[in-house]
Motif scaffolding. Sequence first.
Motif, PDB file in Angstrom:
ATOM      1  N   SER A  86      47.920 -33.120 -25.103  1.00  0.00           N
ATOM      2  CA  SER A  86      46.661 -33.866 -24.939  1.00  0.00           C
ATOM      3  C   SER A  86      46.893 -35.251 -24.335  1.00  0.00           C
ATOM      4  N   GLN A  87      48.121 -35.798 -24.530  1.00  0.00           N
ATOM      5  CA  GLN A  87      48.388 -37.120 -23.950  1.00  0.00           C
ATOM      6  C   GLN A  87      48.338 -37.064 -22.424  1.00  0.00           C
ATOM      7  N   LEU A  88      48.837 -35.931 -21.892  1.00  0.00           N
ATOM      8  CA  LEU A  88      48.916 -35.838 -20.435  1.00  0.00           C
ATOM      9  C   LEU A  88      47.717 -35.111 -19.820  1.00  0.00           C
ATOM     10  N   ALA A  89      46.929 -34.426 -20.635  1.00  0.00           N
ATOM     11  CA  ALA A  89      45.821 -33.622 -20.092  1.00  0.00           C
ATOM     12  C   ALA A  89      44.765 -34.521 -19.456  1.00  0.00           C
ATOM     13  N   ARG A  90      44.109 -33.973 -18.467  1.00  0.00           N
ATOM     14  CA  ARG A  90      43.060 -34.732 -17.797  1.00  0.00           C
ATOM     15  C   ARG A  90      41.825 -33.851 -17.730  1.00  0.00           C
ATOM     16  N   LYS A  91      40.728 -34.362 -18.172  1.00  0.00           N
ATOM     17  CA  LYS A  91      39.499 -33.565 -18.210  1.00  0.00           C
ATOM     18  C   LYS A  91      38.967 -33.353 -16.787  1.00  0.00           C
ATOM     19  N   ILE A  92      38.625 -32.086 -16.491  1.00  0.00           N
ATOM     20  CA  ILE A  92      38.019 -31.807 -15.184  1.00  0.00           C
ATOM     21  C   ILE A  92      36.575 -32.270 -15.248  1.00  0.00           C
ATOM     22  N   PRO A  93      36.146 -33.117 -14.321  1.00  0.00           N
ATOM     23  CA  PRO A  93      34.755 -33.593 -14.391  1.00  0.00           C
ATOM     24  C   PRO A  93      33.763 -32.446 -14.211  1.00  0.00           C
TER      25      PRO A  93
END
Length: 339
Positions: A46-53
């Motif tokens: 989760s630290q590296l994850a990036r939410k897809i807009p």
Amino acid sequence: MKRMGSKQVLVPTVSCLLLLFCLGCKCLALELEATQTATLKVDASSQLARKIPDTLFGMFFEEINHAGAGGIWAELVSNRGFEAGGLHTPSNIDPWSIIGDDASIFVVTDRTSCFSRNIIALRMEVLCDECPAGGVGIYNPGFWGMNIEDGKSYNLVMYVKSAEAADLTVSLASSDGLQKLASVTVPVAGTSNWTKVEQKLIAKGTNRTSRLQITSNKKGVVWFDQVSLMPSDTFKGHGFRTELISMLLDLKPRFLRFPGGCFVEGEWLRNAFRWRESIGPWEERPGHFGDVWHYWTDDGLGYYEFLQLSEDLGAAPIWVFNNESATMMKLVPLPLPLL
Ligand SMILES: *[C@@H]1O[C@H](CO)[C@@H](O)[C@H](O)[C@H]1NC(C)=O
Ligand SMILES: *[C@@H]1O[C@H](CO)[C@@H](O)[C@H](O)[C@H]1NC(C)=O
Ligand SMILES: *[C@@H]1O[C@H](CO)[C@@H](O)[C@H](O)[C@H]1NC(C)=O
């Protein structure tokens, strides 16, 4: 001679050795490939994850190949204001054409419209005293024929002017005019003013390549302008084709880019899409010739309608406007190293 001989032997020998060497290399490479494994490490923490807009996926709409005029926009008449040739008279009335022959009917465009920003109107002169049964007149085949469907209703709006009272017949017919799908009589009062005619037509048959016909049996002159035919049933009553918009909804677009890219630029600036001229009452929009994709649009599908469509689709509007840059401006010669 001898030296030449030894050279002749040498060449094939070297070639053979080279060939063997290459084949050897190829085998070695294949073996290596077979034994190689690749490891791909994915760190999904989760630290590296990036939410897809949410807005990543949407639609790029362009008025190209009649995607709008003749496509998602439900207007059935093409060149409804007779403006396709620009301000010239006689103007280009294509795809309008006549019913009858040169001896019975004469049509020409002039600049007598009641609309100041699209002043071209069509003047139709009926020449026959004893007109053929069914009368003479004009027809519009729409965009590759109009899809007229049994039981459906269509709204006709047109502006007419006639010095003498006359009865016009407005009908939806097959492309050869033989099959009548709907027909109404429209009485026109004799005045020097333009009159707006609104009429509903209900189809009693289906033909996908139909046309709109306006005919008369009476000698005299009638002017026409802004002739529109729309199905009564459009998506949310907003003028878009229901069946196509339901497909767009299935794509669940989160944005809508409109009305295009090159379409907005124009090959030349004078032909660029001007959003200001695409708003207000549809009858008063000048329309324009898109010189990149080479066709005329009446701009009934304009800036406001695109915003409405975005809202109806639940998509964010991405409006492309022209910053005074045209395609031809980019075609300046480039310095050689850049080519
Ligand atoms: C539609 O009209 C064309 C031209 O008259 C005709 O050939 C065709 O059979 C018609 N189609 C239907 C479904 O009636
Ligand atoms: C024509 O229109 C004008 C202005 O709207 C109006 O005053 C006049 O009465 C109209 N004439 C006829 C014959 O309808
Ligand atoms: C318009 O956009 C083009 C492409 O980004 C740019 O090269 C040009 O400078 C802009 N023109 C103006 C007047 O802002």
